[in-house]
Scaffold this motif. Structure first.
Motif, PDB file in Angstrom:
ATOM      1  N   LEU A  39       0.840  -1.186   0.000  1.00 36.37           N
ATOM      2  CA  LEU A  39       0.000   0.000   0.000  1.00 36.37           C
ATOM      3  C   LEU A  39       0.879   1.241   0.000  1.00 36.37           C
ATOM      4  O   LEU A  39       1.747   1.393   0.855  1.00 36.37           O
ATOM      5  N   HIS A  40       0.657   2.128  -0.963  1.00 35.40           N
ATOM      6  CA  HIS A  40       1.384   3.394  -1.061  1.00 35.40           C
ATOM      7  C   HIS A  40       0.444   4.520  -0.637  1.00 35.40           C
ATOM      8  O   HIS A  40      -0.655   4.659  -1.197  1.00 35.40           O
ATOM      9  N   LEU A  41       0.885   5.325   0.325  1.00 36.46           N
ATOM     10  CA  LEU A  41       0.073   6.433   0.794  1.00 36.46           C
ATOM     11  C   LEU A  41       0.818   7.756   0.623  1.00 36.46           C
ATOM     12  O   LEU A  41       2.032   7.824   0.862  1.00 36.46           O
ATOM     13  N   PRO A  42       0.108   8.800   0.210  1.00 33.25           N
ATOM     14  CA  PRO A  42       0.748  10.120   0.111  1.00 33.25           C
ATOM     15  C   PRO A  42       1.018  10.697   1.494  1.00 33.25           C
ATOM     16  O   PRO A  42       0.534  10.183   2.512  1.00 33.25           O
ATOM     17  N   GLU A  43       1.798  11.783   1.540  1.00 31.92           N
ATOM     18  CA  GLU A  43       2.127  12.385   2.828  1.00 31.92           C
ATOM     19  C   GLU A  43       0.892  12.885   3.541  1.00 31.92           C
ATOM     20  O   GLU A  43       0.752  12.733   4.747  1.00 31.92           O
ATOM     21  N   SER A  44      -0.021  13.507   2.806  1.00 30.09           N
ATOM     22  CA  SER A  44      -1.276  13.962   3.399  1.00 30.09           C
ATOM     23  C   SER A  44      -2.322  12.869   3.270  1.00 30.09           C
ATOM     24  O   SER A  44      -2.291  12.085   2.317  1.00 30.09           O
ATOM     25  N   PRO A  45      -3.261  12.782   4.188  1.00 27.64           N
ATOM     26  CA  PRO A  45      -4.304  11.750   4.109  1.00 27.64           C
ATOM     27  C   PRO A  45      -5.007  11.771   2.760  1.00 27.64           C
ATOM     28  O   PRO A  45      -5.326  12.828   2.223  1.00 27.64           O
ATOM     29  N   SER A  46      -5.249  10.588   2.223  1.00 27.68           N
ATOM     30  CA  SER A  46      -5.873  10.477   0.912  1.00 27.68           C
ATOM     31  C   SER A  46      -7.217   9.770   1.031  1.00 27.68           C
ATOM     32  O   SER A  46      -7.349   8.782   1.737  1.00 27.68           O
ATOM     33  N   GLY A  47      -8.200  10.278   0.321  1.00 26.56           N
ATOM     34  CA  GLY A  47      -9.493   9.623   0.277  1.00 26.56           C
ATOM     35  C   GLY A  47      -9.688   8.819  -0.978  1.00 26.56           C
ATOM     36  O   GLY A  47     -10.815   8.498  -1.361  1.00 26.56           O
ATOM     37  N   SER A  48      -8.579   8.478  -1.637  1.00 25.64           N
ATOM     38  CA  SER A  48      -8.652   7.719  -2.889  1.00 25.64           C
ATOM     39  C   SER A  48      -7.682   6.556  -2.850  1.00 25.64           C
ATOM     40  O   SER A  48      -6.700   6.567  -2.107  1.00 25.64           O
ATOM     41  N   LEU A  49      -7.971   5.545  -3.659  1.00 27.18           N
ATOM     42  CA  LEU A  49      -7.086   4.384  -3.747  1.00 27.18           C
ATOM     43  C   LEU A  49      -7.161   3.795  -5.147  1.00 27.18           C
ATOM     44  O   LEU A  49      -8.245   3.461  -5.636  1.00 27.18           O
ATOM     45  N   VAL A  50      -5.999   3.669  -5.774  1.00 25.72           N
ATOM     46  CA  VAL A  50      -5.892   3.076  -7.105  1.00 25.72           C
ATOM     47  C   VAL A  50      -5.411   1.640  -6.955  1.00 25.72           C
ATOM     48  O   VAL A  50      -4.328   1.394  -6.417  1.00 25.72           O
ATOM     49  N   GLY A 130     -13.591   6.671   6.198  1.00 22.91           N
ATOM     50  CA  GLY A 130     -14.536   5.922   5.377  1.00 22.91           C
ATOM     51  C   GLY A 130     -13.847   5.292   4.185  1.00 22.91           C
ATOM     52  O   GLY A 130     -12.669   5.555   3.921  1.00 22.91           O
ATOM     53  N   PRO A 131     -14.550   4.444   3.445  1.00 22.09           N
ATOM     54  CA  PRO A 131     -13.945   3.776   2.289  1.00 22.09           C
ATOM     55  C   PRO A 131     -13.428   4.794   1.277  1.00 22.09           C
ATOM     56  O   PRO A 131     -14.072   5.820   1.031  1.00 22.09           O
ATOM     57  N   PRO A 132     -12.262   4.545   0.696  1.00 21.71           N
ATOM     58  CA  PRO A 132     -11.725   5.489  -0.286  1.00 21.71           C
ATOM     59  C   PRO A 132     -12.480   5.415  -1.602  1.00 21.71           C
ATOM     60  O   PRO A 132     -13.131   4.416  -1.918  1.00 21.71           O
ATOM     61  N   ALA A 133     -12.379   6.482  -2.373  1.00 22.53           N
ATOM     62  CA  ALA A 133     -12.861   6.454  -3.751  1.00 22.53           C
ATOM     63  C   ALA A 133     -11.915   5.558  -4.544  1.00 22.53           C
ATOM     64  O   ALA A 133     -10.695   5.735  -4.498  1.00 22.53           O
ATOM     65  N   LEU A 134     -12.455   4.596  -5.263  1.00 23.79           N
ATOM     66  CA  LEU A 134     -11.639   3.557  -5.886  1.00 23.79           C
ATOM     67  C   LEU A 134     -11.478   3.778  -7.387  1.00 23.79           C
ATOM     68  O   LEU A 134     -12.397   4.225  -8.078  1.00 23.79           O
ATOM     69  N   ALA A 135     -10.290   3.422  -7.861  1.00 24.49           N
ATOM     70  CA  ALA A 135     -10.000   3.395  -9.293  1.00 24.49           C
ATOM     71  C   ALA A 135      -9.188   2.150  -9.580  1.00 24.49           C
ATOM     72  O   ALA A 135      -8.593   1.549  -8.674  1.00 24.49           O
TER      73      ALA A 135
END
Length: 267
Positions: A39-50, A130-135
């Motif tokens: 799992l790769h996460l950006p420095e700031s919290p992300s609400g998305s996940l590819v 909550g669940p991330p926006a998915l792509a």
């Protein structure tokens, strides 16, 4: 018996960003074993996940997917690259067909992402709001199953990108018959499975199709067929001199940036 045909090449380097704390090993349960992922996460919290889906004989440690996932994290997108059954570090039971096995694995990953906000879920508490926006981002056969999943998870998957993806995988059966390497890799799986072409599934929206016009494995007109099958918004990007794996650094960089731009505009 678990399907344990492992890639003979390990391409991920263990330096630089690969040791960063923003890259987390993940295990997702599936029939007969666990899917191994990063799992790769950006420095700031992300609400998305590819969700990154590799090709037939590739793995999550493909340089293409490592570079793409890290670039996505730098651009503010979460990314999850994983090994399908029989590839890389994932050893699980094989299903009755190639399509069904890979779709089972991808469903497990997507379902885990949809439960990512739960502290007891495989992705832990990385998405507490909550669940991330998915792509979905897939290459070759990974692109094919990505489009199948995008149709099945139509409400959850907000955008898709496919690279070097076949519209019709019927030719894969002939390739398996003529290739000792493919026969060895797929020996636990008896059938190719259904569907064998994308005309059999509902079209998806927000799809970017990228294909090299020097692709030696999947003829680029198949990208045109995929594009025509999809609904608006959609985009077709043909890379004049790129091969199937998009090995040339300049073409790969262009394709990764186009992928990120598309996903950021739809997530």
């Amino acid at each position: 018996m678990p399907f344990d045909t492992r890639n003979r090449r390990r391409s991920e380097r263990r330096d630089g960003a690969s040791t960063a704390s923003r890259e987390h090993p993940v295990e997702i349960p599936v029939a007969g074993g666990r899917i191994r992922a990063v799992l790769h996460l950006p420095e700031s919290p992300s609400g998305s996940l590819v969700i990154c889906c590799h090709g037939l004989l590739s793995s999550k440690d493909s340089p293409k997917f490592i570079a793409g996932a890290r670039a996505m994290a730098q651009a503010g997108l979460g990314a999850l690259r994983f090994d399908f059954t029989g590839c890389g570090d994932t050893v699980c039971d094989a299903g009755p067909s190639l399509v069904e096995t890979r779709m089972r694995d991808l469903r497990a990953v997507l379902d885990a992402a949809l439960e990512a906000h739960s502290p007891t879920a495989p992705l832990g508490s990385h998405f507490p709001e909550g669940p991330p926006a998915l792509a979905l981002w897939g290459s070759s056969f990974g692109g094919y199953v990505s489009l199948l999943a995008a149709a099945e998870y139509r409400e959850a998957v907000k955008a898709s990108v496919c690279w070097a993806t076949p519209f019709d995988i019927g030719s894969l059966a002939r390739a398996v018959e003529s290739s000792e390497i493919l026969r060895e890799h797929l020996s636990p799986i008896r059938e190719l499975g259904q569907p064998t072409e994308l005309s059999a599934v509902p079209p998806s929206r927000r799809v970017l199709v990228i294909h090299g016009q020097e692709d030696e494995m999947v003829p680029w007109p198949q990208a045109v067929s995929i594009y025509r099958r999809m609904e608006e918004p959609r985009r077709l990007l043909l890379l004049e001199a790129a091969d199937h794996r998009v090995t040339d650094p300049s073409w790969r960089s262009l394709a990764i940036q186009a992928t990120i731009d598309w996903l950021r505009s739809h997530l």
